[in-house]
Design a protein around this motif. Structure first.
Motif, PDB file in Angstrom:
ATOM      1  N   ASP A   1       3.141 -11.286   4.355  1.00  0.00           N
ATOM      2  CA  ASP A   1       3.932 -11.938   5.393  1.00  0.00           C
ATOM      3  C   ASP A   1       3.302 -13.265   5.788  1.00  0.00           C
ATOM      4  N   VAL A   2       4.145 -14.203   6.200  1.00  0.00           N
ATOM      5  CA  VAL A   2       3.704 -15.494   6.722  1.00  0.00           C
ATOM      6  C   VAL A   2       3.744 -15.407   8.244  1.00  0.00           C
ATOM      7  N   VAL A   3       2.698 -15.879   8.897  1.00  0.00           N
ATOM      8  CA  VAL A   3       2.657 -15.887  10.358  1.00  0.00           C
ATOM      9  C   VAL A   3       3.406 -17.125  10.854  1.00  0.00           C
ATOM     10  N   CYS A   4       4.449 -16.887  11.659  1.00  0.00           N
ATOM     11  CA  CYS A   4       5.271 -17.977  12.202  1.00  0.00           C
ATOM     12  C   CYS A   4       4.817 -18.398  13.592  1.00  0.00           C
ATOM     13  N   GLU A   5       4.378 -17.430  14.385  1.00  0.00           N
ATOM     14  CA  GLU A   5       3.882 -17.694  15.737  1.00  0.00           C
ATOM     15  C   GLU A   5       2.714 -16.769  16.027  1.00  0.00           C
ATOM     16  N   ILE A   6       1.722 -17.312  16.708  1.00  0.00           N
ATOM     17  CA  ILE A   6       0.589 -16.506  17.159  1.00  0.00           C
ATOM     18  C   ILE A   6      -0.071 -17.254  18.315  1.00  0.00           C
ATOM     19  N   LEU A   7      -0.508 -16.523  19.316  1.00  0.00           N
ATOM     20  CA  LEU A   7      -1.172 -17.117  20.484  1.00  0.00           C
ATOM     21  C   LEU A   7      -0.308 -18.185  21.141  1.00  0.00           C
TER      22      LEU A   7
ATOM     23  N   VAL B   1      -8.944 -18.400  14.914  1.00  0.00           N
ATOM     24  CA  VAL B   1      -9.785 -17.213  14.718  1.00  0.00           C
ATOM     25  C   VAL B   1     -10.606 -16.943  15.981  1.00  0.00           C
ATOM     26  N   ALA B   2     -11.221 -17.980  16.531  1.00  0.00           N
ATOM     27  CA  ALA B   2     -12.039 -17.820  17.738  1.00  0.00           C
ATOM     28  C   ALA B   2     -11.186 -17.334  18.912  1.00  0.00           C
ATOM     29  N   ARG B   3     -10.001 -17.877  19.054  1.00  0.00           N
ATOM     30  CA  ARG B   3      -9.121 -17.471  20.159  1.00  0.00           C
ATOM     31  C   ARG B   3      -8.596 -16.055  19.974  1.00  0.00           C
ATOM     32  N   LEU B   4      -8.336 -15.640  18.734  1.00  0.00           N
ATOM     33  CA  LEU B   4      -7.851 -14.275  18.474  1.00  0.00           C
ATOM     34  C   LEU B   4      -8.867 -13.236  18.915  1.00  0.00           C
ATOM     35  N   LYS B   5     -10.139 -13.551  18.762  1.00  0.00           N
ATOM     36  CA  LYS B   5     -11.188 -12.589  19.103  1.00  0.00           C
ATOM     37  C   LYS B   5     -11.218 -12.283  20.594  1.00  0.00           C
ATOM     38  N   THR B   6     -10.849 -13.239  21.421  1.00  0.00           N
ATOM     39  CA  THR B   6     -10.951 -13.056  22.865  1.00  0.00           C
ATOM     40  C   THR B   6      -9.603 -12.986  23.573  1.00  0.00           C
ATOM     41  N   ALA B   7      -8.527 -13.134  22.833  1.00  0.00           N
ATOM     42  CA  ALA B   7      -7.191 -13.136  23.451  1.00  0.00           C
ATOM     43  C   ALA B   7      -6.896 -11.782  24.087  1.00  0.00           C
ATOM     44  N   PRO B   8      -6.322 -11.797  25.291  1.00  0.00           N
ATOM     45  CA  PRO B   8      -5.972 -10.527  25.929  1.00  0.00           C
ATOM     46  C   PRO B   8      -4.873  -9.813  25.153  1.00  0.00           C
ATOM     47  N   ARG B   9      -4.888  -8.504  25.270  1.00  0.00           N
ATOM     48  CA  ARG B   9      -3.847  -7.690  24.646  1.00  0.00           C
ATOM     49  C   ARG B   9      -2.898  -7.228  25.728  1.00  0.00           C
ATOM     50  N   PRO B  10      -1.623  -7.062  25.466  1.00  0.00           N
ATOM     51  CA  PRO B  10      -1.015  -7.135  24.143  1.00  0.00           C
ATOM     52  C   PRO B  10      -0.919  -8.578  23.639  1.00  0.00           C
ATOM     53  N   LEU B  11      -1.039  -8.714  22.332  1.00  0.00           N
ATOM     54  CA  LEU B  11      -0.961  -9.992  21.643  1.00  0.00           C
ATOM     55  C   LEU B  11       0.286  -9.966  20.772  1.00  0.00           C
ATOM     56  N   MET B  12       1.092 -10.998  20.881  1.00  0.00           N
ATOM     57  CA  MET B  12       2.328 -11.047  20.099  1.00  0.00           C
ATOM     58  C   MET B  12       2.198 -12.006  18.932  1.00  0.00           C
ATOM     59  N   MET B  13       2.778 -11.586  17.808  1.00  0.00           N
ATOM     60  CA  MET B  13       2.782 -12.385  16.597  1.00  0.00           C
ATOM     61  C   MET B  13       4.176 -12.273  15.971  1.00  0.00           C
ATOM     62  N   VAL B  14       4.694 -13.371  15.485  1.00  0.00           N
ATOM     63  CA  VAL B  14       5.964 -13.363  14.765  1.00  0.00           C
ATOM     64  C   VAL B  14       5.650 -13.627  13.302  1.00  0.00           C
ATOM     65  N   VAL B  15       6.171 -12.773  12.430  1.00  0.00           N
ATOM     66  CA  VAL B  15       5.940 -12.901  10.988  1.00  0.00           C
ATOM     67  C   VAL B  15       7.277 -12.916  10.257  1.00  0.00           C
ATOM     68  N   ARG B  16       7.226 -13.367   9.024  1.00  0.00           N
ATOM     69  CA  ARG B  16       8.414 -13.315   8.154  1.00  0.00           C
ATOM     70  C   ARG B  16       7.965 -13.024   6.731  1.00  0.00           C
ATOM     71  N   ASN B  17       8.900 -12.530   5.938  1.00  0.00           N
ATOM     72  CA  ASN B  17       8.619 -12.312   4.523  1.00  0.00           C
ATOM     73  C   ASN B  17       8.351 -13.639   3.845  1.00  0.00           C
ATOM     74  N   ASP B  18       7.442 -13.628   2.888  1.00  0.00           N
ATOM     75  CA  ASP B  18       7.231 -14.788   2.027  1.00  0.00           C
ATOM     76  C   ASP B  18       8.057 -14.546   0.782  1.00  0.00           C
ATOM     77  N   LEU B  19       9.114 -15.304   0.611  1.00  0.00           N
ATOM     78  CA  LEU B  19      10.019 -15.088  -0.512  1.00  0.00           C
ATOM     79  C   LEU B  19       9.346 -15.326  -1.855  1.00  0.00           C
ATOM     80  N   ASN B  20       8.224 -16.059  -1.855  1.00  0.00           N
ATOM     81  CA  ASN B  20       7.505 -16.342  -3.098  1.00  0.00           C
ATOM     82  C   ASN B  20       6.350 -15.390  -3.351  1.00  0.00           C
ATOM     83  N   TYR B  21       6.120 -14.436  -2.427  1.00  0.00           N
ATOM     84  CA  TYR B  21       4.986 -13.526  -2.558  1.00  0.00           C
ATOM     85  C   TYR B  21       5.236 -12.563  -3.717  1.00  0.00           C
ATOM     86  N   ASN B  22       4.231 -12.433  -4.601  1.00  0.00           N
ATOM     87  CA  ASN B  22       4.405 -11.605  -5.793  1.00  0.00           C
ATOM     88  C   ASN B  22       3.584 -10.321  -5.755  1.00  0.00           C
ATOM     89  N   GLY B  23       3.011  -9.984  -4.597  1.00  0.00           N
ATOM     90  CA  GLY B  23       2.272  -8.732  -4.480  1.00  0.00           C
ATOM     91  C   GLY B  23       0.801  -8.827  -4.830  1.00  0.00           C
TER      92      GLY B  23
END
Length: 130
Positions: A52-58, A76-98
């Protein structure tokens, strides 16, 4: 299609990486099991898949963005200390081959923020000793 994933624990159960060639953040792996006494549902809710491709984070909109290494390290530094719950928006990568990406940024957000912190502290202490 974009999907919302909500992380309830510091243990995210995913590894993220920044693709060096295009600067996008992608899901490298997803853990199907939670930590001791934690089910995957206690860790996160929502559908997240390897590749998956990350579309939104933090609160950052990463659509059509090519992150530099310093920007990725800041996330990366902000993810370590970000309060939870943490929301992330992802999408399929149409070119991802596994398969894993050929070029990965060496700093990954691992299954444990403590593990990443320990690795970074180890690297810092090795540099200061030399």
């Amino acid at each position: 299609d974009e999907r919302l994933v909500v992380f309830h624990s510091q243990f995210m159960g995913v590894k993220l990486h920044r693709k060096v060639d295009d600067g996008t953040i992608r899901v490298l792996s997803v853990s199907s099991a939670g930590r001791a006494n934690m089910t995957p549902a206690a860790v996160r809710e929502g559908d997240i898949r390897m590749g998956d491709v990350v579309c939104e984070i933090l609160g950052l909109n990463l659509r059509n963005e090519s992150l530099t290494k310093p920007q990725w390290l800041e996330i990366v530094a902000r993810l370590k200390t970000a309060p939870r719950p943490l929301m992330m928006v992802v999408r399929n990568d149409l070119n991802y081959n596994g398969t894993a990406a050929a070029k990965l940024d060496p700093f990954q957000v691992g299954q444990s923020s403590r593990g990443l912190l320990a690795r970074r502290n180890n690297i810092s202490s090795q540099k200061s000793e030399t």
